[in-house]
Scaffold this active site. Structure first.
Site, PDB file in Angstrom:
ATOM      1  N   TYR A  59       0.866  -1.188   0.000  1.00 25.69           N
ATOM      2  CA  TYR A  59       0.000   0.000   0.000  1.00 25.69           C
ATOM      3  C   TYR A  59       0.894   1.226   0.000  1.00 25.69           C
ATOM      4  CZ  TYR A  59      -4.779   1.732   0.748  1.00 25.69           C
ATOM      5  OH  TYR A  59      -6.029   2.280   0.587  1.00 25.69           O
ATOM      6  N   GLU A  61      -0.012   4.986  -0.666  1.00 25.26           N
ATOM      7  CA  GLU A  61      -0.664   6.267  -0.943  1.00 25.26           C
ATOM      8  C   GLU A  61       0.369   7.388  -0.881  1.00 25.26           C
ATOM      9  OE1 GLU A  61      -5.288   6.036   0.477  1.00 25.26           O
ATOM     10  OE2 GLU A  61      -3.779   6.507   1.986  1.00 25.26           O
ATOM     11  N   ASP A 205      -4.854  14.292 -25.660  1.00 22.63           N
ATOM     12  CA  ASP A 205      -5.201  12.926 -25.267  1.00 22.63           C
ATOM     13  C   ASP A 205      -4.521  11.999 -26.262  1.00 22.63           C
ATOM     14  OD1 ASP A 205      -6.260  10.503 -24.589  1.00 22.63           O
ATOM     15  OD2 ASP A 205      -8.327  11.193 -24.415  1.00 22.63           O
ATOM     16  N   THR A 231      -2.198   6.356 -22.249  1.00 26.01           N
ATOM     17  CA  THR A 231      -2.242   5.029 -21.643  1.00 26.01           C
ATOM     18  C   THR A 231      -0.873   4.384 -21.800  1.00 26.01           C
ATOM     19  OG1 THR A 231      -3.026   4.064 -23.719  1.00 26.01           O
ATOM     20  CG2 THR A 231      -4.703   4.682 -22.095  1.00 26.01           C
ATOM     21  N   LYS A 234      -1.838  -0.403 -25.235  1.00 25.21           N
ATOM     22  CA  LYS A 234      -1.928  -0.140 -26.670  1.00 25.21           C
ATOM     23  C   LYS A 234      -0.554  -0.317 -27.328  1.00 25.21           C
ATOM     24  CE  LYS A 234      -5.932   2.925 -26.212  1.00 25.21           C
ATOM     25  NZ  LYS A 234      -6.016   3.123 -24.747  1.00 25.21           N
ATOM     26  N   ARG A 240      -1.918  -2.356 -18.499  1.00 19.71           N
ATOM     27  CA  ARG A 240      -3.076  -1.480 -18.595  1.00 19.71           C
ATOM     28  C   ARG A 240      -2.972  -0.404 -17.522  1.00 19.71           C
ATOM     29  NH1 ARG A 240      -6.654  -2.790 -22.105  1.00 19.71           N
ATOM     30  NH2 ARG A 240      -8.144  -1.334 -21.193  1.00 19.71           N
TER      31      ARG A 240
END
Length: 419
Positions: A59, A61, A205, A231, A234, A240
């Site tokens: 974890y 954060e 984008d 991203t 692709k 992903r």
């Protein structure tokens, strides 16, 4: 995939054979059919290894050196490595690699630069815009006032004069350039010029072309845009996920927009996999791959046109091709189903100005890409063959079962994970 032969896979087989069977079924599907979805690719075994690593347990954060949890010394090194590799690969002042997806990256970009109710200029959804570019079913269309620009009815190319006219008329707070189905290069310099003229932020984008940018096969939006959203899958061939690139002056705003405003803990195993992908994308081998992706797409587009498909814009500059199958007697949805039955997996897409069977919104075109099949090692000869197979299925020239067997044979000759 090789991952199924790892010790972890043996553990899964013993502990949960039902789920193991599902994974093996997906491995077989990918290996025995043609993955022509423009947004998909095959990651390397190294990327898969990072995704299945112990970093999935941590974890984390916050950001390196400023986490909300203890024990982050090692994952901090992994994230710093991913950031530095992304900055070097794309020549960007700052990179945030925590976004869980491309949509998450766009949300964070809007959060960093805009306030609810602000006006945004973006490519309309019927012309290839994404859901985050103003769809009423998405946060973007509910929180912001989107004004759509479109493409020329004759050429299918972005109507630059319309963009300039709308920008002068509406004075948007931001202009978005990018698309999920526009097969040509975006003129980032033009959009920068218009944004400067009306005092707007420019958001690129680049979810689809960013892998081509990494390989030098497409122009980079980084020198022109205030913020670049992308991203990491692709064409880039990573896990992903999403990322954001920007100048130093917006770095803090972007980081705060990702965490704590729009996301919680970072997925450290995915960030490590992103670092692997960025490293791979910096190699000459990846540059050769990116250029081959484009070469394959151009041959595929030409082959589809020769078989009677109406290819939008007359071809492609990128990894994706959009086409209307109406001349072969099918709308997009019907064509997608018939091609899937023959083992060729691709998507439907909107066609500008109702250029589909009946001219209705429900009748759609086809969107396909060459990233995955190029990763498998296919070249121009195979692209011509795929175009003929597609046309044969839609014309009913051959039985679907016969084509399915030929597709299976072709896929087996180019395994995504040899050995």
């Amino acid at each position: 995939m090789p991952v199924t032969h790892a010790p972890e896979a043996d553990v899964l087989q013993r502990q949960d054979p039902e789920l193991a069977g599902i994974l093996l079924g997906e491995r077989e599907r990918q290996a025995s059919s043609l993955q022509l979805i423009a947004a998909e690719n095959f990651t390397s075994p190294a990327v898969l290894a990072a995704l299945g690593s112990p970093l999935a347990n941590k974890y984390a954060e916050g950001y390196p050196g400023a986490r909300h949890h203890g024990g982050c010394e090692i994952v901090d090194v992994a994230e710093r490595l991913a950031v530095e590799r992304a900055r070097a690969l794309f020549h960007a002042d700052h990179a945030n690699v925590q976004s869980h997806s491309g949509s998450s990256a766009v949300l964070a970009a809007y959060a960093a630069l805009l306030r609810p109710g602000d006006t945004v200029l973006a490519l309309g959804l019927p012309d290839g815009g994404h859901l985050t570019h103003g769809s009423r079913t998405n946060f973007s269309g509910r929180w912001f006032d989107f004004v759509p620009y479109g493409v020329d009815a004759e050429t299918g190319l972005i109507d630059h004069e319309q963009v300039r006219t709308l920008a002068r008329s509406h004075r948007p707070k931001a202009i978005v350039c990018g698309s999920i189905s526009y097969p040509r290069h975006i003129d980032h310099a033009f959009f920068r010029e218009v944004a400067d003229e009306v005092g707007a932020y420019l958001i690129a984008d680049a979810a689809h072309p960013i892998g081509l940018v990494a390989g030098g096969a497409a122009p980079s939006p980084v020198p022109y845009a205030d913020v670049v959203c992308a991203t990491t899958h692709k064409v880039l061939r990573g896990p992903r996920g999403g990322m954001i690139l920007c100048g130093a002056e917006l770095a803090e705003r972007v980081d705060r927009a990702v965490f704590p405003f729009t996301q919680g803990g970072a997925q450290m195993h995915t960030i490590a996999a992103k670092a692997v992908a960025f490293g791979e994308a910096a190699t000459p081998a990846f540059a050769a791959y990116a250029h081959q992706v484009v070469a394959n797409a151009r041959v595929l587009a030409a082959g589809l046109a020769a078989e009677g498909f109406a290819v939008t814009t007359g071809g492609t500059d990128t990894h994706l091709v959009t086409a209307d199958p109406a001349p072969l007697g099918a709308d997009g949805r019907t064509a997608r189903g018939r091609l899937a039955a023959a083992g060729m997996v691709l998507d439907c897409c909107a066609l500008p100005h109702g250029a589909a069977v009946g001219g209705t919104a429900a009748a759609r075109g086809l969107r396909l890409g060459t990233a995955a099949v190029t990763t498998q090692g296919m070249g121009e000869e195979e692209m011509t063959r795929i175009a003929k197979l597609m046309a044969g299925v839609l014309r009913d020239d051959v039985e679907v079962r016969a084509v399915r067997e030929e597709v299976r044979e072709l896929a087996r000759a180019f395994p995504p994970y040899p050995g």
